[in-house]
Design a protein around this motif. Structure first.
Motif, PDB file in Angstrom:
ATOM      1  N   ARG A  60       0.830  -1.208   0.000  1.00  0.00           N
ATOM      2  CA  ARG A  60       0.000   0.000   0.000  1.00  0.00           C
ATOM      3  C   ARG A  60       0.863   1.257   0.000  1.00  0.00           C
ATOM      4  N   PHE A  61       1.902   1.239   0.818  1.00  0.00           N
ATOM      5  CA  PHE A  61       2.811   2.377   0.874  1.00  0.00           C
ATOM      6  C   PHE A  61       3.422   2.633  -0.508  1.00  0.00           C
ATOM      7  N   ALA A  62       3.873   1.559  -1.159  1.00  0.00           N
ATOM      8  CA  ALA A  62       4.486   1.702  -2.478  1.00  0.00           C
ATOM      9  C   ALA A  62       3.496   2.266  -3.484  1.00  0.00           C
ATOM     10  N   ALA A  63       2.240   1.849  -3.401  1.00  0.00           N
ATOM     11  CA  ALA A  63       1.216   2.378  -4.312  1.00  0.00           C
ATOM     12  C   ALA A  63       1.000   3.874  -4.074  1.00  0.00           C
ATOM     13  N   ARG A  64       0.977   4.281  -2.817  1.00  0.00           N
ATOM     14  CA  ARG A  64       0.793   5.704  -2.513  1.00  0.00           C
ATOM     15  C   ARG A  64       2.002   6.523  -2.945  1.00  0.00           C
ATOM     16  N   GLU A  65       3.186   5.998  -2.703  1.00  0.00           N
ATOM     17  CA  GLU A  65       4.391   6.729  -3.105  1.00  0.00           C
ATOM     18  C   GLU A  65       4.499   6.789  -4.633  1.00  0.00           C
ATOM     19  N   ARG A  66       4.158   5.683  -5.286  1.00  0.00           N
ATOM     20  CA  ARG A  66       4.164   5.667  -6.752  1.00  0.00           C
ATOM     21  C   ARG A  66       3.173   6.693  -7.301  1.00  0.00           C
ATOM     22  N   ALA A  67       2.015   6.812  -6.680  1.00  0.00           N
ATOM     23  CA  ALA A  67       1.027   7.810  -7.107  1.00  0.00           C
ATOM     24  C   ALA A  67       1.584   9.226  -6.938  1.00  0.00           C
ATOM     25  N   ALA A  68       2.318   9.463  -5.869  1.00  0.00           N
ATOM     26  CA  ALA A  68       2.929  10.779  -5.667  1.00  0.00           C
ATOM     27  C   ALA A  68       3.964  11.061  -6.754  1.00  0.00           C
ATOM     28  N   TRP A  69       4.771  10.047  -7.105  1.00  0.00           N
ATOM     29  CA  TRP A  69       5.761  10.226  -8.176  1.00  0.00           C
ATOM     30  C   TRP A  69       5.077  10.402  -9.531  1.00  0.00           C
ATOM     31  N   GLU A  70       3.999   9.665  -9.766  1.00  0.00           N
ATOM     32  CA  GLU A  70       3.269   9.829 -11.025  1.00  0.00           C
ATOM     33  C   GLU A  70       2.706  11.234 -11.137  1.00  0.00           C
ATOM     34  N   ASP A  71       2.196  11.764 -10.030  1.00  0.00           N
ATOM     35  CA  ASP A  71       1.689  13.132 -10.037  1.00  0.00           C
ATOM     36  C   ASP A  71       2.821  14.110 -10.354  1.00  0.00           C
ATOM     37  N   LEU A  72       3.966  13.895  -9.750  1.00  0.00           N
ATOM     38  CA  LEU A  72       5.126  14.744 -10.020  1.00  0.00           C
ATOM     39  C   LEU A  72       5.554  14.621 -11.482  1.00  0.00           C
ATOM     40  N   ALA A  73       5.549  13.391 -12.011  1.00  0.00           N
ATOM     41  CA  ALA A  73       5.953  13.170 -13.405  1.00  0.00           C
ATOM     42  C   ALA A  73       4.985  13.839 -14.381  1.00  0.00           C
ATOM     43  N   ARG A  74       3.696  13.908 -14.013  1.00  0.00           N
ATOM     44  CA  ARG A  74       2.719  14.606 -14.869  1.00  0.00           C
ATOM     45  C   ARG A  74       2.970  16.108 -14.876  1.00  0.00           C
ATOM     46  N   ARG A  75       3.449  16.635 -13.760  1.00  0.00           N
ATOM     47  CA  ARG A  75       3.666  18.075 -13.632  1.00  0.00           C
ATOM     48  C   ARG A  75       5.021  18.517 -14.163  1.00  0.00           C
ATOM     49  N   ALA A  76       5.983  17.591 -14.283  1.00  0.00           N
ATOM     50  CA  ALA A  76       7.343  17.992 -14.638  1.00  0.00           C
ATOM     51  C   ALA A  76       7.958  17.020 -15.632  1.00  0.00           C
ATOM     52  N   SER A  77       8.736  17.570 -16.514  1.00  0.00           N
ATOM     53  CA  SER A  77       9.511  16.769 -17.455  1.00  0.00           C
ATOM     54  C   SER A  77      10.837  17.501 -17.662  1.00  0.00           C
ATOM     55  N   PRO A  78      11.726  17.361 -16.686  1.00  0.00           N
ATOM     56  CA  PRO A  78      12.968  18.133 -16.733  1.00  0.00           C
ATOM     57  C   PRO A  78      13.846  17.750 -17.923  1.00  0.00           C
ATOM     58  N   THR A  79      14.343  18.764 -18.621  1.00  0.00           N
ATOM     59  CA  THR A  79      15.177  18.510 -19.803  1.00  0.00           C
ATOM     60  C   THR A  79      16.591  19.061 -19.652  1.00  0.00           C
ATOM     61  N   THR A  80      16.892  19.644 -18.497  1.00  0.00           N
ATOM     62  CA  THR A  80      18.247  20.119 -18.220  1.00  0.00           C
ATOM     63  C   THR A  80      18.601  19.723 -16.791  1.00  0.00           C
ATOM     64  N   PRO A  81      19.880  19.690 -16.459  1.00  0.00           N
ATOM     65  CA  PRO A  81      20.246  19.404 -15.073  1.00  0.00           C
ATOM     66  C   PRO A  81      19.623  20.405 -14.093  1.00  0.00           C
ATOM     67  N   GLN A  82      19.553  21.664 -14.470  1.00  0.00           N
ATOM     68  CA  GLN A  82      18.962  22.674 -13.587  1.00  0.00           C
ATOM     69  C   GLN A  82      17.480  22.399 -13.342  1.00  0.00           C
ATOM     70  N   GLU A  83      16.750  22.026 -14.399  1.00  0.00           N
ATOM     71  CA  GLU A  83      15.327  21.707 -14.229  1.00  0.00           C
ATOM     72  C   GLU A  83      15.154  20.465 -13.362  1.00  0.00           C
ATOM     73  N   LEU A  84      15.997  19.468 -13.558  1.00  0.00           N
ATOM     74  CA  LEU A  84      15.923  18.263 -12.739  1.00  0.00           C
ATOM     75  C   LEU A  84      16.164  18.615 -11.280  1.00  0.00           C
ATOM     76  N   ALA A  85      17.137  19.459 -11.025  1.00  0.00           N
ATOM     77  CA  ALA A  85      17.429  19.878  -9.651  1.00  0.00           C
ATOM     78  C   ALA A  85      16.229  20.601  -9.038  1.00  0.00           C
ATOM     79  N   GLN A  86      15.554  21.436  -9.816  1.00  0.00           N
ATOM     80  CA  GLN A  86      14.370  22.149  -9.314  1.00  0.00           C
ATOM     81  C   GLN A  86      13.263  21.162  -8.939  1.00  0.00           C
ATOM     82  N   VAL A  87      13.057  20.159  -9.775  1.00  0.00           N
ATOM     83  CA  VAL A  87      12.026  19.156  -9.507  1.00  0.00           C
ATOM     84  C   VAL A  87      12.369  18.368  -8.244  1.00  0.00           C
ATOM     85  N   LEU A  88      13.625  17.969  -8.109  1.00  0.00           N
ATOM     86  CA  LEU A  88      14.033  17.203  -6.930  1.00  0.00           C
ATOM     87  C   LEU A  88      13.937  18.045  -5.654  1.00  0.00           C
ATOM     88  N   ALA A  89      14.293  19.320  -5.746  1.00  0.00           N
ATOM     89  CA  ALA A  89      14.183  20.194  -4.578  1.00  0.00           C
ATOM     90  C   ALA A  89      12.717  20.335  -4.165  1.00  0.00           C
TER      91      ALA A  89
END
Length: 192
Positions: A57-86
């Motif tokens: 269940r925990f993995a499903a909830r965490e995966r849903a959080a990552w999927e939500d993040l992936a829908r909102r972001a698609s980093p194409t530079t190291p700087q953008e990736l850093a912003q998403v991770l922060a």
């Protein structure tokens, strides 16, 4: 709409995230879920069965959080990736604090119970695949090398803020410095 089983597992995640692994009992889950005594044991006969189901269940909830993040972001530079991770680190220590604390409790428990390790590896593979894709999009020429370097640092930053909360927590500087150092720019072929 969540099922009774999911409600119980979410309550178990709350117990883990708010009180730790030793507080995870059938009775504590029943109380947290606001259900009659015995409800949790009707679904999960043993504590190990409860913990195994919590990992799923925990993995499903965490995966849903990552999927939500992936829908909102698609980093194409190291700087953008850093912003998403922060942003993800701030979310993990803020709105998702209880879920994140539950993850760390489960990770420590997996050190003692190999069956949990296998489940965590299997359920985390999707998040790992997304992160490798993000690294490729951001310019990494060796995502398999870069992923553990970046994610282990990220994990440490999050763990530190969970253990010693800082109201001014802002991991952007550290994450940006690391990501832009680790992700090597693609070499540009100069035509002869």
């Amino acid at each position: 709409m969540a099922t009774r089983r999911e409600d119980l597992l979410d309550a178990a995640i709350t117990v883990l995230g708010e009180r730790g692994i030793h507080a995870l009992t059938h009775r504590a889950v029943d109380t947290t879920a606001g259900l009659p005594a015995g409800s949790t044991s009707n679904h999960f006969r043993t504590r190990d069965a409860l913990l195994d189901a919590v990992v799923v269940r925990f993995a499903a909830r965490e995966r849903a959080a990552w999927e939500d993040l992936a829908r909102r972001a698609s980093p194409t530079t190291p700087q953008e990736l850093a912003q998403v991770l922060a942003a993800a680190a701030k979310e993990a220590t803020g709105t998702l604090r209880t879920l994140t604390l539950a993850r760390y409790a489960i990770l420590v428990e997996a050190g003692l119970h190999p069956s949990l390790r296998a489940q965590l590896s299997a359920t985390g593979s999707g998040v790992n695949a997304w992160f490798l894709q993000w690294l490729r999009l951001a310019g990494s020429t060796d995502p398999e090398r870069d992923a553990p370097i970046i994610m282990n640092h990220y994990t440490g930053l999050v763990l530190h803020d969970l253990a010693i909360p800082d109201p001014a927590f802002d991991p952007a500087g550290q994450i940006t410095a690391l990501v832009t150092t680790v992700i090597r720019p693609r070499s540009v072929e100069v035509p002869p």
